[in-house]
Scaffold this motif. Structure first.
Motif, PDB file in Angstrom:
ATOM      1  N   PRO A  31      46.617  38.795  53.478  1.00  0.00           N
ATOM      2  CA  PRO A  31      45.456  39.619  53.142  1.00  0.00           C
ATOM      3  C   PRO A  31      44.412  39.693  54.257  1.00  0.00           C
ATOM      4  CG  PRO A  31      45.199  37.427  52.222  1.00  0.00           C
ATOM      5  CD  PRO A  31      46.537  37.444  52.908  1.00  0.00           C
ATOM      6  N   GLY A  32      43.646  40.746  54.219  1.00  0.00           N
ATOM      7  CA  GLY A  32      42.424  40.846  54.999  1.00  0.00           C
ATOM      8  C   GLY A  32      42.572  40.779  56.496  1.00  0.00           C
ATOM      9  N   ARG A  33      43.526  41.463  57.053  1.00  0.00           N
ATOM     10  CA  ARG A  33      43.682  41.469  58.502  1.00  0.00           C
ATOM     11  C   ARG A  33      42.623  42.371  59.148  1.00  0.00           C
ATOM     12  NH1 ARG A  33      48.196  39.113  60.442  1.00  0.00           N
ATOM     13  NH2 ARG A  33      49.909  38.663  59.013  1.00  0.00           N
ATOM     14  N   HIS A  34      42.352  42.098  60.425  1.00  0.00           N
ATOM     15  CA  HIS A  34      41.316  42.836  61.161  1.00  0.00           C
ATOM     16  C   HIS A  34      41.921  43.391  62.445  1.00  0.00           C
ATOM     17  CE1 HIS A  34      37.201  42.689  63.465  1.00  0.00           C
ATOM     18  NE2 HIS A  34      37.567  43.920  63.145  1.00  0.00           N
ATOM     19  N   ALA A  54      47.146  47.345  55.352  1.00  0.00           N
ATOM     20  CA  ALA A  54      46.938  47.098  53.927  1.00  0.00           C
ATOM     21  C   ALA A  54      45.560  47.562  53.465  1.00  0.00           C
ATOM     22  CB  ALA A  54      47.104  45.609  53.637  1.00  0.00           C
ATOM     23  N   ALA A  55      45.427  47.729  52.178  1.00  0.00           N
ATOM     24  CA  ALA A  55      44.150  48.171  51.609  1.00  0.00           C
ATOM     25  C   ALA A  55      43.043  47.166  51.864  1.00  0.00           C
ATOM     26  CB  ALA A  55      44.309  48.408  50.108  1.00  0.00           C
ATOM     27  N   SER A  56      43.391  45.881  51.995  1.00  0.00           N
ATOM     28  CA  SER A  56      42.391  44.838  52.222  1.00  0.00           C
ATOM     29  C   SER A  56      42.077  44.622  53.696  1.00  0.00           C
ATOM     30  CB  SER A  56      42.868  43.517  51.613  1.00  0.00           C
ATOM     31  OG  SER A  56      44.105  43.119  52.208  1.00  0.00           O
ATOM     32  N   ASP A  57      42.785  45.327  54.579  1.00  0.00           N
ATOM     33  CA  ASP A  57      42.547  45.194  56.019  1.00  0.00           C
ATOM     34  C   ASP A  57      41.314  45.988  56.434  1.00  0.00           C
ATOM     35  OD1 ASP A  57      44.886  43.790  56.016  1.00  0.00           O
ATOM     36  OD2 ASP A  57      46.001  45.167  57.304  1.00  0.00           O
ATOM     37  N   THR A  58      40.798  45.679  57.624  1.00  0.00           N
ATOM     38  CA  THR A  58      39.713  46.470  58.220  1.00  0.00           C
ATOM     39  C   THR A  58      40.121  46.894  59.631  1.00  0.00           C
ATOM     40  OG1 THR A  58      38.606  44.472  59.030  1.00  0.00           O
ATOM     41  CG2 THR A  58      37.869  45.369  56.913  1.00  0.00           C
ATOM     42  N   ARG A  79      37.600  51.420  55.060  1.00  0.00           N
ATOM     43  CA  ARG A  79      38.153  50.299  55.815  1.00  0.00           C
ATOM     44  C   ARG A  79      37.763  50.343  57.292  1.00  0.00           C
ATOM     45  NH1 ARG A  79      44.364  50.992  54.748  1.00  0.00           N
ATOM     46  NH2 ARG A  79      43.711  53.149  55.186  1.00  0.00           N
TER      47      ARG A  79
END
Length: 316
Positions: A31-34, A54-58, A79
């Motif tokens: 989750p949450g990759r940048h 992913a939807a949780s990435d930025t 994002r």
């Protein structure tokens, strides 16, 4: 802000995004990759990254050009984090916070094709060449007061132009006779008159315009700053992909990766243990023949890819 509809074909599109997201593809579900696109341009690479992350990435995008920033804002994707700055400001990001960093160097097709930006010697326009048209000195303003030796040094160093002295002399003589040079067409003609022999298939003003653009935007200094910052902001396993378009840029990237990925043999202490290195060189990729045929501006592109190792930033 309205932007003109100049077309841009992204170079090494799939290859660059594949290289950037390779680790994410192996670790699906994390989750949450940048991700960071340090040169948004017209968003070719960024759009493909967005379609695959992913939807949780930025995705953080940098660009100096206000027209590029307007395109980024029009994406309307929550994002995306937008920074109207050059990629020298990568160091502002948190330590070990980035999973992948892409730098697509040089000038974009819309900037070249828009005569009002002053990058092209093939169309007449104001002698500007600033990446960020809202701040800083234009090429015309610098040439109005720069000394002959300084002009020659810039053209020789950043354009690798062997007739730099003659070009600088012609610029200063023209300036003293009739005042500042304000347009690209006049400068191109002046350079053509000072270049004693021409490379086949290349406009004689090519090297001089490249040199002035690189100088006025401090491109090589910013590249060096961004590369050093990459060691800080990339997490272990994070990936660095840099696309360059001429030898000056590629030499800096190549030497940076080599310096941080290759062991140096110590003749004074041959039994010394290997020093932990912060990068692992991974690939050198050039456009395919098909891509170059479809987009001649891709012919000089080289992408170098490296991976951040476990070495802490504090020990680099």
């Amino acid at each position: 802000m309205e932007t003109a509809n100049f077309q841009h074909t992204t170079v090494l599109l799939d290859e660059a995004v594949d290289a950037l997201l390779a680790q994410a593809n192996e670790e699906q579900g994390a989750p949450g990759r940048h991700w960071v696109d340090g040169t948004f341009g017209r968003g070719g690479h960024s759009r493909l990254i967005l379609s695959r992350m992913a939807a949780s990435d930025t995705l953080t995008v940098f660009d100096k050009d206000p027209e590029a920033i307007a395109v980024a804002q029009a994406l309307g994707d929550a994002r995306v984090q937008i920074r109207h700055q050059g990629f020298a400001h990568l160091s502002d990001l948190d330590e070990a916070s980035v999973d992948g960093l892409l730098l697509d160097l040089g000038v974009s097709s819309p900037q070249i094709d828009d005569a009002s930006r002053g990058f092209s010697f093939q169309m007449d326009g104001p002698l500007d060449m600033r990446m960020d048209s809202t701040r800083g000195q234009t090429v015309a303003q610098w040439l109005e007061f720069a000394e002959m030796g300084e002009i020659a040094e810039v053209i020789r160093e950043y354009g690798e132009e062997r007739f730099a002295g003659g070009i600088a002399k012609a610029i200063v003589a023209r300036r003293e006779e009739r005042g500042p040079i304000l347009g690209t067409a006049e400068l191109a003609a002046l350079v053509a008159g000072a270049v004693k022999s021409r490379e086949a298939g290349k406009n004689p003003a090519t090297r001089t315009f490249q040199a002035l653009r690189i100088f006025i935007n401090a491109e090589l200094q910013e590249l060096e700053q961004a590369l050093e910052a990459s060691l800080k902001v990339l997490r272990p396993g994070g990936r660095l992909a840099v696309i360059s378009f001429h030898s000056l840029e590629d030499r800096i990237v190549k030497r940076f990766i080599e310096r941080h990925s290759k062991q140096v043999y110590d003749r004074k202490n041959p039994m010394a243990a290997d020093k932990p290195l912060p990068l692992r060189a991974e690939a050198r990729i050039k456009p395919s023949q098909a891509e170059v045929a479809a987009n001649p501006r891709a012919r000089s592109a080289i992408m170098r890819v490296a991976v951040r190792t476990e070495v802490p930033w504090s020990s680099v």
